[in-house]
Design a protein around this motif. Structure first.
Motif, mmCIF file in Angstrom:
data_model
loop_
_atom_site.group_PDB
_atom_site.id
_atom_site.type_symbol
_atom_site.label_atom_id
_atom_site.label_comp_id
_atom_site.label_asym_id
_atom_site.label_seq_id
_atom_site.Cartn_x
_atom_site.Cartn_y
_atom_site.Cartn_z
ATOM 1 N N ALA A 77 0.817 -1.214 0.000
ATOM 2 C CA ALA A 77 0.000 0.000 0.000
ATOM 3 C C ALA A 77 0.849 1.261 0.000
ATOM 4 N N PHE A 78 1.957 1.265 0.747
ATOM 5 C CA PHE A 78 2.827 2.441 0.828
ATOM 6 C C PHE A 78 4.264 2.096 0.428
ATOM 7 N N GLU A 79 4.439 1.033 -0.295
ATOM 8 C CA GLU A 79 5.783 0.622 -0.712
ATOM 9 C C GLU A 79 6.449 1.721 -1.545
ATOM 10 N N LEU B 180 8.403 9.297 3.370
ATOM 11 C CA LEU B 180 7.525 9.099 4.520
ATOM 12 C C LEU B 180 8.377 8.852 5.765
ATOM 13 N N LYS B 181 8.277 9.746 6.756
ATOM 14 C CA LYS B 181 9.143 9.674 7.929
ATOM 15 C C LYS B 181 8.446 9.122 9.175
ATOM 16 N N LYS B 182 7.164 9.372 9.306
ATOM 17 C CA LYS B 182 6.460 8.996 10.530
ATOM 18 C C LYS B 182 5.091 8.437 10.185
ATOM 19 N N VAL B 183 4.748 7.301 10.786
ATOM 20 C CA VAL B 183 3.444 6.673 10.562
ATOM 21 C C VAL B 183 2.817 6.356 11.915
ATOM 22 N N ILE B 184 1.660 6.929 12.164
ATOM 23 C CA ILE B 184 0.898 6.616 13.378
ATOM 24 C C ILE B 184 -0.432 6.008 12.943
ATOM 25 N N LEU B 185 -0.573 4.729 13.166
ATOM 26 C CA LEU B 185 -1.766 4.014 12.717
ATOM 27 C C LEU B 185 -2.836 4.035 13.805
ATOM 28 N N PRO B 186 -4.102 4.076 13.425
ATOM 29 C CA PRO B 186 -5.175 4.019 14.423
ATOM 30 C C PRO B 186 -5.207 2.655 15.103
ATOM 31 N N GLN B 187 -5.697 2.609 16.328
ATOM 32 C CA GLN B 187 -5.713 1.371 17.108
ATOM 33 C C GLN B 187 -6.632 0.312 16.504
ATOM 34 N N THR C 284 -4.823 -5.808 10.398
ATOM 35 C CA THR C 284 -3.979 -6.513 9.425
ATOM 36 C C THR C 284 -3.163 -5.516 8.619
ATOM 37 N N ILE C 285 -1.869 -5.804 8.495
ATOM 38 C CA ILE C 285 -0.986 -5.032 7.616
ATOM 39 C C ILE C 285 -0.346 -6.025 6.664
ATOM 40 N N GLY C 286 -0.510 -5.824 5.366
ATOM 41 C CA GLY C 286 -0.115 -6.816 4.370
ATOM 42 C C GLY C 286 1.349 -6.773 3.982
ATOM 43 N N GLU C 287 1.702 -7.692 3.112
ATOM 44 C CA GLU C 287 3.068 -7.866 2.628
ATOM 45 C C GLU C 287 3.619 -6.588 1.984
ATOM 46 N N MET C 288 4.836 -6.216 2.366
ATOM 47 C CA MET C 288 5.546 -5.055 1.805
ATOM 48 C C MET C 288 4.748 -3.753 1.948
ATOM 49 N N ALA C 289 3.839 -3.702 2.909
ATOM 50 C CA ALA C 289 2.972 -2.524 3.036
ATOM 51 C C ALA C 289 3.770 -1.244 3.188
ATOM 52 N N PHE C 290 4.873 -1.307 3.943
ATOM 53 C CA PHE C 290 5.745 -0.147 4.118
ATOM 54 C C PHE C 290 7.173 -0.467 3.665
ATOM 55 N N GLY C 291 7.317 -1.430 2.786
ATOM 56 C CA GLY C 291 8.637 -1.808 2.290
ATOM 57 C C GLY C 291 9.303 -0.679 1.535
ATOM 58 N N LYS D 266 -3.289 -7.998 14.574
ATOM 59 C CA LYS D 266 -3.307 -9.461 14.692
ATOM 60 C C LYS D 266 -2.412 -10.147 13.660
ATOM 61 N N LYS D 267 -2.149 -9.469 12.551
ATOM 62 C CA LYS D 267 -1.405 -10.151 11.490
ATOM 63 C C LYS D 267 -0.551 -9.163 10.699
ATOM 64 N N LEU D 268 0.691 -9.580 10.434
ATOM 65 C CA LEU D 268 1.602 -8.841 9.559
ATOM 66 C C LEU D 268 1.937 -9.716 8.358
ATOM 67 N N GLY D 269 2.072 -9.103 7.185
ATOM 68 C CA GLY D 269 2.482 -9.839 5.995
ATOM 69 C C GLY D 269 3.998 -9.913 5.891
ATOM 70 N N ASP D 270 4.491 -10.782 5.017
ATOM 71 C CA ASP D 270 5.929 -10.912 4.796
ATOM 72 C C ASP D 270 6.536 -9.571 4.357
ATOM 73 N N LYS D 271 7.758 -9.327 4.811
ATOM 74 C CA LYS D 271 8.558 -8.162 4.381
ATOM 75 C C LYS D 271 7.837 -6.835 4.615
ATOM 76 N N THR D 272 7.072 -6.763 5.703
ATOM 77 C CA THR D 272 6.252 -5.577 5.969
ATOM 78 C C THR D 272 7.069 -4.299 5.952
ATOM 79 N N PHE D 273 8.234 -4.322 6.619
ATOM 80 C CA PHE D 273 9.062 -3.116 6.741
ATOM 81 C C PHE D 273 10.423 -3.314 6.078
ATOM 82 N N LYS D 274 10.475 -4.107 5.053
ATOM 83 C CA LYS D 274 11.742 -4.416 4.380
ATOM 84 C C LYS D 274 12.466 -3.150 3.925
ATOM 85 N N ASP D 275 13.744 -3.070 4.287
ATOM 86 C CA ASP D 275 14.622 -1.977 3.855
ATOM 87 C C ASP D 275 14.169 -0.605 4.348
ATOM 88 N N CYS D 276 13.517 -0.556 5.490
ATOM 89 C CA CYS D 276 13.266 0.742 6.146
ATOM 90 C C CYS D 276 14.539 1.085 6.907
#
Length: 739
Positions: A589-591, A596-603, A607-614, A629-639
């Protein structure tokens, strides 16, 4: 039977390619493959040539009885670490040619007799592999791919210099150069003396080498080195009247340089210098090749108004990566690659342009023309810019010059709009076509379909987008089409299942094969199954992907889902206001949102999917919601700027590659609920692995696949009385602290 299996396999491969669907949260990832078509030819009667059809099978191709007899070996096909290890058992090898192989390997054996090594042309070496090759100290000839590969928004160079430990090295063959050439940091020492440097590429930049002979891709010598030529390498300034007419290179230590009477700046004159600002003479006529090449501190260049035609030659300002804004006050002629490697924000052409080559610039966010140029290279529209501002009323003239109409904005047009859309699918009734290319700030109230967002995506100059008071859904036409596509796929799956049943009934396939194929069919069918979208509003897939200037976005207050690649590669996106009831962020979604420096997600997010912030390479802070409850693969890859992360209670698994490449991450908090940590979470980036403080809240350690998570050690903070349990999982790589 074989034909059926082949047809089934081809069908499934095609099907996987066709299932990149709106509601799927799965990503098929394929890395780039770099291949050089030029071959290295070795003629030798003692050379044994073999083809390895499948990685890991070399031992079945070369019999163990032969391994002591082979002295020269050429392999084509696929290779792996297992094959390389098998080659290491051949003690008498003097020549090893892997140039026509593909694949990868994690190690290279010590081969004391090896004198010639031809590495795969598509291989990007890892540091530890390069180091082990550097220990084969009898190597005299080395063929290597010197490359740079883009990852997470930055360029990866070879910087290990382990090849500099090869004392007998006399010949280097460069099989492929995608970077600026064979530079100082390419695995070799910058003072390393070799006899011959051979290029099998059209790029011949040998900065950092000191070869006696350089041979180009056609076998022609392009340099005969001697001491006199080497000392005078930087000569070439033609006229320097302000410095007393000197015709030799002057060493400038000043940060700010003013050249009030200079007409010509010679080839390579300021190359690699540390200057920060240059002010040119109004009489400047020419800036020659490489004049300011690799001036990495140069952030400001000023051209005073002049009447002379200014020629800027190729690579004149190459790799001046701090340079952001340029205003050309002269009439200009800019050659190919003049500003290659410069990531420019703004370029303004005040005066006329005689010629503008389509590859003059590497990248520009915003180009402004004050006059209509005489000539622009016909392919310029495909390269080098995102937005072009032109004089009012001149849009068609620039289109005739070859510029893309959707990137052109006319200066003086209205830039801020506040509109209301009462009926979804009718945005053009409120947003006039003439404003699409110029609007920078857009606030919308009302109801939208995904087709309306396609129109917003054409607002190339858009920086601020407020959708907080909109309600976005998919159109009935879109949903109908998705339903029809799914029904067609289900029909094909039905045919495939019948075919499997018939093959099994006729005993053409075993029970295991039958069950495996049935399971695969079920998985693929589930992945492509039509799913009713969120009842609440959502951000559709690819909604704003690649919008070049978008900086701030306020999402609909009632949005429940952000679908795949919604903001992918919005490279200037800095601020996102998430809705309070958001539940799902789908993959990518935001790959690639590199600012993008700061992300504050609502409570509310679950679910956050694969490579969402890669590959969000500027991301410094992210607050994960308590309900996750669930994170996808490589969610924060190379941050690469993310330094700490706290996984919330309730999360069961930290998936594969979740924090891969986050090499600055030094604090990781693991809740009691996490029972499994997937592989490839080692945080390594090139040669920068970091130790970290791990905070485990549970007395029972999670399962850690392959030990990647704590590979580089650190301090493990654990509950009192649990050190034995953690030691049995992690061993002695870390320091344990019971709290």
């Amino acid at each position: 039977m074989k034909n059926f299996r082949l047809i089934s396999l081809l069908f499934l491969l095609l099907l996987i390619q066709s299932t990149k669907r709106v509601y799927s949260e799965q990503l098929l990832y394929t890395p780039n493959l770099i291949v050089d078509s030029k071959a290295t030819t070795i003629n030798d009667k003692d050379l044994k040539s073999v083809f390895n059809p499948k990685a890991g099978k070399l031992s079945s191709i070369i019999d163990k009885k032969e391994i002591t007899q082979i002295t020269k070996l050429k392999i084509s096909g696929e290779i792996s670490s297992k094959d390389i290890k098998y080659i290491g058992k051949m003690p008498n090898i003097t020549l090893l040619d892997l140039s026509e192989t593909t694949g990868d390997f994690e190690e290279f054996p010590l081969m004391p007799n090896l004198s010639e090594l031809y590495l795969p042309k598509a291989l990007l070496l890892k540091s530890w592999v390069e180091k082990s090759i550097g220990e084969c100290t009898n190597i005299e000839v080395l063929s290597v791919c010197i490359n740079e590969a883009k990852s997470a928004g930055y360029l990866r160079h070879y910087t290990y210099n382990y090849f500099s430990s090869l004392p007998k090295l006399r010949k280097v063959i460069v099989s492929n150069v995608l970077s600026a050439g064979v530079r100082e940091h390419s695995g070799f020492n910058k003072t390393q003396e070799i006899d011959t440097l051979v290029f099998q590429t059209s790029k011949h930049d040998y900065v950092g080498f000191k070869p006696k002979v350089v041979i180009d891709e056609n076998g022609k010598s392009i340099l005969q080195k001697n001491d006199a030529n080497d000392k005078n390498r930087f000569n070439g300034i033609n006229i320097l009247r302000d410095l007393g007419g000197s015709e030799k290179r002057n060493e400038h230590n000043e940060k700010n340089i003013t050249l009030p009477n200079v007409e010509i700046v010679g080839k390579d004159f300021f190359r690699n210098s540390s200057i920060e600002k240059v002010t040119f003479s109004p009489y400047i006529k020419e800036i020659k090749t490489g004049a300011f090449d690799n001036c990495q501190s140069l952030s400001d260049i000023e051209f005073q108004s002049g009447t002379e035609l200014l020629h800027i030659n190729n690579c004149a300002f190459r790799d001046c990566n701090k340079l952001k804004t340029i205003r050309f006050n002269n009439k200009i002629d800019i050659e190919q690659s003049a500003f290659s490697g410069c990531l420019l924000d703004t370029v303004v052409f005040i005066n006329d342009i005689e010629n503008l080559h389509y590859q003059s610039f590497h990248y520009i966010k915003y180009v402004e023309f004050r006059n209509i140029p005489q000539k622009i290279d016909k392919d310029f529209s495909e390269f080098g810019y995102n937005i072009v501002a032109v004089p009012k009323g001149s849009r068609n003239q620039f289109i005739n010059l070859g510029l893309s109409s959707d990137k052109i904005i006319e200066m003086g047009e209205k830039k801020k709009l506040n509109i209301t859309v009462e009926k979804p699918g009718t945005i053009l009734s409120s947003l006039p076509l003439k404003n699409l290319s110029s609007v920078e700030s857009l606030t919308i109230t009302g109801f939208l379909y995904e087709t309306d967002l396609d129109i917003i995506k054409k607002c190339r100059a858009l920086k601020y987008l407020d959708l907080s008071h909109t309600y976005i859904t998919y159109s009935p036409e879109f949903l109908k089409k998705q339903q029809a596509d799914t029904e067609a796929l289900n029909f094909l799956f039905g045919l495939l299942e019948k075919g499997l049943d018939n093959e099994y009934r006729d005993k053409n396939i075993s029970t295991n094969e039958y069950q495996a194929n049935k399971a695969l069919t079920y998985i693929l069918q589930s992945a492509t199954e039509f799913k009713e979208p969120e009842k609440n509003c959502c951000i559709p897939y690819n909604a704003f992907e690649g919008m070049p200037l978008l900086e701030t976005v306020k999402l609909p207050l009632r949005a429940a889902c952000i679908y795949r690649e919604a903001f992918k590669n919005c490279i200037n996106l800095k601020t996102v206001e998430f809705p309070p009831y958001l539940k799902t962020i789908v993959f990518s979604a935001f790959e690639g949102c590199t600012n993008l420096k700061k992300v504050i997600l609502p409570q509310s997010v679950e679910t956050i999917g694969e490579m969402a912030f890669g590959q969000c390479i500027s991301l410094e802070q992210i607050e994960l919601p308590k309900n996750l409850k669930k994170l996808g693969d490589k969610t924060f890859k190379d941050c690469i700027k993310l330094q700490e992360i706290t996984f919330p209670e309730g999360l069961v698994e930290i998936p594969y590659g979740c924090i891969s490449g986050c090499f600055r991450m030094n604090k990781i908090v693991i809740p009691k609920s996490v029972t499994k940590i997937g592989s490839w979470n080692d945080r390594q980036h090139n040669t920068h692995p970091v130790t970290a403080d791990f905070y485990f809240k549970s007395s029972t350690p999670p399962t850690i696949k392959e030990g990647d998570f704590i590979r580089y050690g650190g301090k493990v903070h654990i509950p009192k009385g649990s050190i034995t349990a953690y030691y049995n999982v992690m061993g002695d790589k870390v320091e344990y602290i019971e709290e």
